[in-house]
Design an enzyme around this catalytic site. Structure first.
Site: not given
Ligand code: IMP
Ligand code: MG
Length: 411
Positions: A144, A142
């Site tokens: 973030d 993942d």
């Molecule tokens: P992950 O933790 O890498 O899955 O990223 C999640 C974060 O990506 C979300 O909390 C959003 O801040 C950001 N984000 C940006 N674009 C999108 C989208 O199209 N769908 C969902 N999250 C997005």
């Molecule tokens: Mg995450």
């Protein structure tokens, strides 16, 4: 593997009993060292025995799982009726011993084995099993909170970079499976440039450098590492990766689902007077807070649950997979989910099995979390911050060394 979370809670409960019976909190007053040492040994043995018993229950369940096409009639199934599939056994006893040597769980007199202890033991049990079962063929991460702090980017000083390069050097394929949904390589380069530049500059053979893909929007946009490209990534056309099962996801359904989700989000913004704006994208719709404001946990969770319930009850929500989740300071509803994202990576790299594939993420609660769905496609590790991701990769390296050393020694 929708099961691990329940196993985690059940294990915490099972370890609470020996903790209550064996811990010696009064020894803190008289500093009775032999009593404390004795307590630690007794607690260690008892905890290890429980872990071994649960490991055996899981092995028995896997036996039933392999021999039956219908629901396995195992003891674990009777105890936990909602139990899902296990891709591998979990070496719980060995993992407990390993973590107890590092966290001194058995030496504690006031704090019982915690949810975090169990989470980390399960992560270790999972990677021990993966390493023992042969080469780890795919690791998906993942973005973030897993590779970098929430909302930040993977810069060139990120300590995960040399660790990911080492995995790639050993032939492991890498996928970044993120909800962040962009259609342009430039946007992903902006978020991941530290890693992509390091791969380009490394001494990895050219074909190895291609062994990293980025799956964005959960399961919507695929990019492959291409060091020669301007943004180190090239867009992979859908026809090269779209799964057979995904061909029934029509554009009309995508629009209908996002329309329903958008209305639900707008209703939440109105009813809770949220200082947030709705953001509609090609394959997602979300709310993001107004500049400088923050949404509370309660507001975020209420919004996720409202949207999820409304979509689950709609006909289109029964036809089309979607993922409603709390992103920490935003809420998104995405088309597809990470189980599809991981499956795409597995098949794009030639058909890697779930038992040879690990997804590392921070969102594993069963509601409002997007990594949870990856459990349907592969084994998983649940981390709490980017430092834990690095610690997990170090563990894999250490375990590989032990396993590899043992295999060499047997020759
Ligand atoms: P992950 O933790 O890498 O899955 O990223 C999640 C974060 O990506 C979300 O909390 C959003 O801040 C950001 N984000 C940006 N674009 C999108 C989208 O199209 N769908 C969902 N999250 C997005
Ligand atoms: Mg995450």
């Amino acid at each position: 593997m929708t099961t691990r979370y329940r196993v985690e809670y059940a294990l915490k409960g099972l370890l609470a009993v020996p903790f209550v019976l064996l811990s010696q909190p009064t020894a803190v007053f008289d500093e009775d060292k032999p009593t404390v040492r004795h307590m630690a040994t007794e607690a260690h043995n008892r905890y290890a025995q429980i872990m071994g018993d649960v490991e055996a229950l899981i092995n028995d369940h896997i036996g039933h799982q392999n021999s039956s096409k219908i629901a396995p009639a195992s003891k674990l199934k009777l105890l936990v009726p909602t139990v899902g599939i296990f891709f591998t056994p979990l070496l719980l006893k060995d993992a407990f011993v390993w973590q107890d040597q590092r966290r001194y769980i058995s030496s504690r007199r006031f704090v019982a084995p915690s949810f975090n202890d169990i989470r980390l033991i399960l992560n270790t049990a999972q990677v021990m099993s993966l390493v023992k079962g042969g080469p780890l063929e795919l690791v998906t991460f993942d973005g973030d909170v897993t590779l970098y702090d929430d909302g930040q980017s993977l810069t060139d000083d990120n300590p995960a970079i040399p660790r990911i390069l080492e995995l790639m050097r050993n032939g492991t394929r890498i996928g970044i499976v993120t909800a962040a949904g962009y259609t342009e390589p430039a946007r992903y380069y902006g978020r991941l440039h530290g890693l992509l530049d390091a791969i380009a500059a490394s001494d990895l053979p050219d074909h190895c450098k291609r062994n990293l893909v980025v799956m964005g929007g959960e399961s919507s946009f695929l990019f492959q590492c291409q060091p020669a490209s301007e943004h180190r990534l090239e867009h992979v056309p859908q026809k090269k990766w779209l799964l057979k099962e995904m061909q029934s996801w029509t554009e009309a359904d995508v629009t209908e689902l996002l329309d329903i989700a958008e209305t639900a989000l707008r209703n939440c913004v109105d009813s809770m007077k949220l200082k947030a704006q709705v953001l509609r994208k090609e394959r997602a719709v979300g709310i993001i807070p107004a500049q400088g404001s923050k949404l509370s946990r309660e507001q975020l969770e209420e919004t996720v649950l409202v949207c999820q319930k409304i979509l689950e009850m709609s006909p289109v929500g029964k036809r089309l997979p979607f993922c409603a989740f709390n992103g920490g300071n935003d809420v998104f509803i995405d088309i597809g989910d990470k189980s599809w994202g991981v499956l795409v990576c597995q098949r794009y790299f030639g058909g890697i099995e779930g038992s040879k594939s690990l997804h590392v993420g921070d969102q594993f609660l069963s509601v409002g979390a997007n990594d949870f769905k990856a459990r349907l496609a592969c084994t998983t590790a649940w981390i709490a911050n980017p430092a834990e991701t690095c610690a997990l990769l170090d563990e894999i390296r250490e375990l590989n060394k032990i396993e590899y050393g043992r295999a060499e020694g047997q020759k």
